[in-house]
Scaffold this motif. Structure first.
Motif, PDB file in Angstrom:
ATOM      1  N   THR A 174       7.247  -4.775   1.938  1.00  8.80           N
ATOM      2  CA  THR A 174       8.102  -4.442   0.794  1.00  8.80           C
ATOM      3  C   THR A 174       7.462  -5.005  -0.468  1.00  8.80           C
ATOM      4  O   THR A 174       7.012  -6.154  -0.495  1.00  8.80           O
ATOM      5  CB  THR A 174       9.510  -5.036   0.980  1.00  8.80           C
ATOM      6  OG1 THR A 174      10.107  -4.464   2.140  1.00  8.80           O
ATOM      7  CG2 THR A 174      10.393  -4.743  -0.234  1.00  8.80           C
ATOM      8  N   ASP A 175       7.426  -4.185  -1.511  1.00 12.23           N
ATOM      9  CA  ASP A 175       6.808  -4.593  -2.776  1.00 12.23           C
ATOM     10  C   ASP A 175       7.869  -4.985  -3.787  1.00 12.23           C
ATOM     11  O   ASP A 175       8.744  -4.190  -4.127  1.00 12.23           O
ATOM     12  CB  ASP A 175       5.973  -3.427  -3.339  1.00 12.23           C
ATOM     13  CG  ASP A 175       5.475  -3.706  -4.749  1.00 12.23           C
ATOM     14  OD1 ASP A 175       5.153  -4.876  -5.040  1.00 12.23           O
ATOM     15  OD2 ASP A 175       5.403  -2.756  -5.550  1.00 12.23           O
ATOM     16  N   GLU A 176       7.805  -6.217  -4.249  1.00 11.17           N
ATOM     17  CA  GLU A 176       8.667  -6.657  -5.353  1.00 11.17           C
ATOM     18  C   GLU A 176       7.824  -7.202  -6.508  1.00 11.17           C
ATOM     19  O   GLU A 176       8.289  -8.022  -7.294  1.00 11.17           O
ATOM     20  CB  GLU A 176       9.660  -7.721  -4.867  1.00 11.17           C
ATOM     21  CG  GLU A 176      10.740  -7.176  -3.949  1.00 11.17           C
ATOM     22  CD  GLU A 176      11.841  -8.195  -3.649  1.00 11.17           C
ATOM     23  OE1 GLU A 176      11.696  -9.375  -4.079  1.00 11.17           O
ATOM     24  OE2 GLU A 176      12.819  -7.824  -2.985  1.00 11.17           O
ATOM     25  N   HIS A 177       6.592  -6.724  -6.596  1.00  9.27           N
ATOM     26  CA  HIS A 177       5.696  -7.266  -7.619  1.00  9.27           C
ATOM     27  C   HIS A 177       4.904  -6.185  -8.341  1.00  9.27           C
ATOM     28  O   HIS A 177       4.840  -6.188  -9.576  1.00  9.27           O
ATOM     29  CB  HIS A 177       4.744  -8.273  -6.985  1.00  9.27           C
ATOM     30  CG  HIS A 177       3.752  -8.863  -7.939  1.00  9.27           C
ATOM     31  ND1 HIS A 177       4.113  -9.732  -8.945  1.00  9.27           N
ATOM     32  CD2 HIS A 177       2.399  -8.710  -8.049  1.00  9.27           C
ATOM     33  CE1 HIS A 177       3.044 -10.088  -9.632  1.00  9.27           C
ATOM     34  NE2 HIS A 177       1.986  -9.484  -9.112  1.00  9.27           N
ATOM     35  N   TYR A 178       4.285  -5.266  -7.618  1.00  7.70           N
ATOM     36  CA  TYR A 178       3.349  -4.318  -8.232  1.00  7.70           C
ATOM     37  C   TYR A 178       4.035  -3.129  -8.888  1.00  7.70           C
ATOM     38  O   TYR A 178       3.484  -2.531  -9.804  1.00  7.70           O
ATOM     39  CB  TYR A 178       2.325  -3.857  -7.197  1.00  7.70           C
ATOM     40  CG  TYR A 178       1.369  -4.969  -6.818  1.00  7.70           C
ATOM     41  CD1 TYR A 178       0.280  -5.279  -7.621  1.00  7.70           C
ATOM     42  CD2 TYR A 178       1.589  -5.749  -5.687  1.00  7.70           C
ATOM     43  CE1 TYR A 178      -0.581  -6.315  -7.301  1.00  7.70           C
ATOM     44  CE2 TYR A 178       0.733  -6.797  -5.361  1.00  7.70           C
ATOM     45  CZ  TYR A 178      -0.343  -7.074  -6.169  1.00  7.70           C
ATOM     46  OH  TYR A 178      -1.185  -8.103  -5.846  1.00  7.70           O
ATOM     47  N   GLY A 179       5.185  -2.744  -8.386  1.00  8.28           N
ATOM     48  CA  GLY A 179       6.004  -1.819  -9.155  1.00  8.28           C
ATOM     49  C   GLY A 179       5.959  -0.364  -8.778  1.00  8.28           C
ATOM     50  O   GLY A 179       6.908   0.354  -9.041  1.00  8.28           O
ATOM     51  N   ASP A 180       4.870   0.107  -8.221  1.00  5.58           N
ATOM     52  CA  ASP A 180       4.896   1.488  -7.750  1.00  5.58           C
ATOM     53  C   ASP A 180       4.018   1.631  -6.517  1.00  5.58           C
ATOM     54  O   ASP A 180       3.189   0.780  -6.216  1.00  5.58           O
ATOM     55  CB  ASP A 180       4.564   2.494  -8.854  1.00  5.58           C
ATOM     56  CG  ASP A 180       3.085   2.716  -9.138  1.00  5.58           C
ATOM     57  OD1 ASP A 180       2.232   2.453  -8.281  1.00  5.58           O
ATOM     58  OD2 ASP A 180       2.789   3.204 -10.234  1.00  5.58           O
ATOM     59  N   GLU A 181       4.224   2.740  -5.813  1.00  3.84           N
ATOM     60  CA  GLU A 181       3.605   2.935  -4.503  1.00  3.84           C
ATOM     61  C   GLU A 181       2.085   2.936  -4.576  1.00  3.84           C
ATOM     62  O   GLU A 181       1.408   2.323  -3.751  1.00  3.84           O
ATOM     63  CB  GLU A 181       4.107   4.260  -3.918  1.00  3.84           C
ATOM     64  CG  GLU A 181       3.682   4.553  -2.509  1.00  3.84           C
ATOM     65  CD  GLU A 181       4.267   5.855  -2.002  1.00  3.84           C
ATOM     66  OE1 GLU A 181       3.646   6.914  -2.282  1.00  3.84           O
ATOM     67  OE2 GLU A 181       5.315   5.828  -1.358  1.00  3.84           O
ATOM     68  N   ALA A 182       1.533   3.633  -5.562  1.00  2.65           N
ATOM     69  CA  ALA A 182       0.080   3.723  -5.685  1.00  2.65           C
ATOM     70  C   ALA A 182      -0.528   2.360  -6.000  1.00  2.65           C
ATOM     71  O   ALA A 182      -1.549   1.969  -5.427  1.00  2.65           O
ATOM     72  CB  ALA A 182      -0.299   4.737  -6.765  1.00  2.65           C
ATOM     73  N   ALA A 183       0.101   1.613  -6.916  1.00  5.59           N
ATOM     74  CA  ALA A 183      -0.412   0.288  -7.271  1.00  5.59           C
ATOM     75  C   ALA A 183      -0.333  -0.657  -6.069  1.00  5.59           C
ATOM     76  O   ALA A 183      -1.235  -1.476  -5.846  1.00  5.59           O
ATOM     77  CB  ALA A 183       0.372  -0.282  -8.451  1.00  5.59           C
ATOM     78  N   PHE A 184       0.744  -0.528  -5.309  1.00  9.23           N
ATOM     79  CA  PHE A 184       0.908  -1.409  -4.151  1.00  9.23           C
ATOM     80  C   PHE A 184      -0.135  -1.112  -3.079  1.00  9.23           C
ATOM     81  O   PHE A 184      -0.754  -2.030  -2.535  1.00  9.23           O
ATOM     82  CB  PHE A 184       2.321  -1.264  -3.582  1.00  9.23           C
ATOM     83  CG  PHE A 184       2.631  -2.249  -2.487  1.00  9.23           C
ATOM     84  CD1 PHE A 184       2.396  -3.604  -2.652  1.00  9.23           C
ATOM     85  CD2 PHE A 184       3.178  -1.818  -1.284  1.00  9.23           C
ATOM     86  CE1 PHE A 184       2.686  -4.526  -1.646  1.00  9.23           C
ATOM     87  CE2 PHE A 184       3.471  -2.719  -0.269  1.00  9.23           C
ATOM     88  CZ  PHE A 184       3.231  -4.078  -0.455  1.00  9.23           C
ATOM     89  N   LEU A 185      -0.367   0.165  -2.784  1.00 11.97           N
ATOM     90  CA  LEU A 185      -1.399   0.513  -1.808  1.00 11.97           C
ATOM     91  C   LEU A 185      -2.766   0.017  -2.281  1.00 11.97           C
ATOM     92  O   LEU A 185      -3.567  -0.495  -1.487  1.00 11.97           O
ATOM     93  CB  LEU A 185      -1.430   2.027  -1.586  1.00 11.97           C
ATOM     94  CG  LEU A 185      -2.481   2.543  -0.606  1.00 11.97           C
ATOM     95  CD1 LEU A 185      -2.313   1.922   0.777  1.00 11.97           C
ATOM     96  CD2 LEU A 185      -2.421   4.073  -0.513  1.00 11.97           C
ATOM     97  N   GLY A 186      -3.025   0.148  -3.572  1.00 14.08           N
ATOM     98  CA  GLY A 186      -4.290  -0.356  -4.112  1.00 14.08           C
ATOM     99  C   GLY A 186      -4.418  -1.861  -3.955  1.00 14.08           C
ATOM    100  O   GLY A 186      -5.499  -2.375  -3.636  1.00 14.08           O
ATOM    101  N   ALA A 187      -3.317  -2.578  -4.172  1.00 15.56           N
ATOM    102  CA  ALA A 187      -3.348  -4.037  -4.018  1.00 15.56           C
ATOM    103  C   ALA A 187      -3.565  -4.435  -2.565  1.00 15.56           C
ATOM    104  O   ALA A 187      -4.291  -5.400  -2.277  1.00 15.56           O
ATOM    105  CB  ALA A 187      -2.043  -4.635  -4.543  1.00 15.56           C
ATOM    106  N   ILE A 188      -2.944  -3.706  -1.648  1.00 12.03           N
ATOM    107  CA  ILE A 188      -3.138  -3.977  -0.220  1.00 12.03           C
ATOM    108  C   ILE A 188      -4.598  -3.716   0.164  1.00 12.03           C
ATOM    109  O   ILE A 188      -5.216  -4.487   0.921  1.00 12.03           O
ATOM    110  CB  ILE A 188      -2.191  -3.122   0.633  1.00 12.03           C
ATOM    111  CG1 ILE A 188      -0.739  -3.540   0.406  1.00 12.03           C
ATOM    112  CG2 ILE A 188      -2.566  -3.201   2.106  1.00 12.03           C
ATOM    113  CD1 ILE A 188      -0.369  -4.889   0.951  1.00 12.03           C
ATOM    114  N   ALA A 189      -5.173  -2.633  -0.371  1.00 11.21           N
ATOM    115  CA  ALA A 189      -6.585  -2.337  -0.086  1.00 11.21           C
ATOM    116  C   ALA A 189      -7.483  -3.445  -0.633  1.00 11.21           C
ATOM    117  O   ALA A 189      -8.431  -3.884   0.040  1.00 11.21           O
ATOM    118  CB  ALA A 189      -6.967  -0.989  -0.683  1.00 11.21           C
ATOM    119  N   ASP A 190      -7.203  -3.920  -1.846  1.00  8.96           N
ATOM    120  CA  ASP A 190      -7.987  -5.024  -2.418  1.00  8.96           C
ATOM    121  C   ASP A 190      -7.876  -6.274  -1.539  1.00  8.96           C
ATOM    122  O   ASP A 190      -8.868  -6.971  -1.297  1.00  8.96           O
ATOM    123  CB  ASP A 190      -7.483  -5.361  -3.826  1.00  8.96           C
ATOM    124  CG  ASP A 190      -7.804  -4.277  -4.850  1.00  8.96           C
ATOM    125  OD1 ASP A 190      -8.674  -3.425  -4.580  1.00  8.96           O
ATOM    126  OD2 ASP A 190      -7.164  -4.294  -5.929  1.00  8.96           O
TER     127      ASP A 190
END
Length: 334
Positions: A147-163
């Motif tokens: 669950t994302d409560e920091h990055y704000g949107d689905e694409a940004a969150f997937l990108g952060a997980i990939a990083d």
């Protein structure tokens, strides 16, 4: 000539003695699960169990030795569950089965912790000259489980997980193979646009290691567009769960082709019935008979899913069957 490689997707069951010991040492509540900073008797029990499962793989003759992921109380969510930027909350169901994990809620900037790399460093010492295999959740599945409560949107969150996973993988010791486990590509298939981003995220993580990368979805077959996009990633092999779905997996290969290597999930990682090595080898022949590919460079023979569902004794028997099936396939190919 095709090389046949016996392996597993990791996430092994604990030896019975370790399950009993750790149950007493850790307790039985949510707050008693692994947090990443365990030490003392708990750490020692996991070290002994890791040594045992590596030895069992070696005795069975597996071609790739996995660390086993015995500490992964939260299954594929583990790398997030032990991260400082993540808060673990309530217990949620692990896909559509009777296992549960702590919901990882990302509340800050994710940074690689080196937790998985540390496991692999120890495993590399125990494996010696045998080929080591790393295991990570694929970025799409890990994002799906969290669950994302920091990055704000689905694409940004997937990108952060990939990083985050790229950073984890970059810290690995030398490994021969990396399995990225992506059941969510089947269980919660990405929609248009997201499927392309999922492929790009996988490509990013794969690029962090100098190893053969296998993307292993399971519990069915990928939707056509998801599969087509996955083939765009710079990976060495895609896995196919021929236990759960034969027809649609064959269709994808027939319609869209395949990578130069292939991973065949031909033994059931959740069923206690132990397949005979000859039966697994025959299933390899059957796959070849159905598809327009004359030969793959490498064929990974594996269970279709993780194996932590199995009683420990059955798990041992499955390893031996896979190793023997790969030897039979090599002899037949020669």
């Amino acid at each position: 000539m095709t090389e046949y490689v016996s392996t597993t997707p990791g996430l092994f069951p604990l030896p019975d003695w370790a399950k009993d010991n750790l149950s007493d040492l850790k307790g039985h509540q949510k707050h008693d699960l692994i947090s990443g900073d365990e030490g003392g008797e708990i750490a020692a029990a996991y070290e002994d169990a890791r040594e045992e499962v590596i030895g069992i793989q070696q005795d069975a003759g597996l071609d790739r030795i996995a660390e086993g992921q015995l500490r992964w109380d939260d299954m594929l969510a583990h790398p997030l569950a032990v991260n400082d930027a993540v808060e673990t909350r309530g217990i949620v169901r692990y896909y559509d089965n009777n296992n549960f994990y702590r919901e990882p809620v990302v509340s800050g900037d994710l940074e690689a912790s080196g937790d998985v790399a540390a496991e692999l460093e120890t495993a590399a010492e125990l494996a010696g000259d045998d080929s080591l295999q790393a295991v990570l959740p694929g970025p799409y599945s890990l994002a799906d489980l969290a669950t994302d409560e920091h990055y704000g949107d689905e694409a940004a969150f997937l990108g952060a997980i990939a990083d985050f996973l790229e950073g984890e993988a970059a810290a690995f010791p030398e490994v021969e193979t990396l399995f990225l486990l992506e059941p969510s590509l089947v269980e919660n298939a990405p929609e248009d646009g997201v499927d392309e981003r999922a492929s790009e995220a996988i490509d990013q993580v794969a690029g962090a290691v100098d190893a053969d990368v296998v993307v292993q979805p399971y519990w069915g077959a990928l939707e056509e567009k998801v599969y087509a996009h996955l083939l765009d990633a710079d990976i060495d092999a895609v896995g196919f769960d021929f236990v759960a779905n034969q027809e649609d997996n064959l269709y994808n290969i027939q319609e869209y082709g395949a990578t130069d290597d292939i991973s065949l999930g031909l033994a059931d990682g959740q069923n206690t019935l132990v397949e005979e090595p000859e039966a697994i080898r025959d299933r390899v022949d059957w796959v070849y008979d159905q598809i327009p590919v004359s030969e793959f460079e490498t064929v990974y023979l594996t269970t279709n899913t993780e194996t932590f569902y199995l009683p420990y004794a059955k798990f041992e028997e499955k390893l031996a069957a896979l190793a023997a099936a790969a030897e039979l396939a090599e002899v037949k190919a020669a």
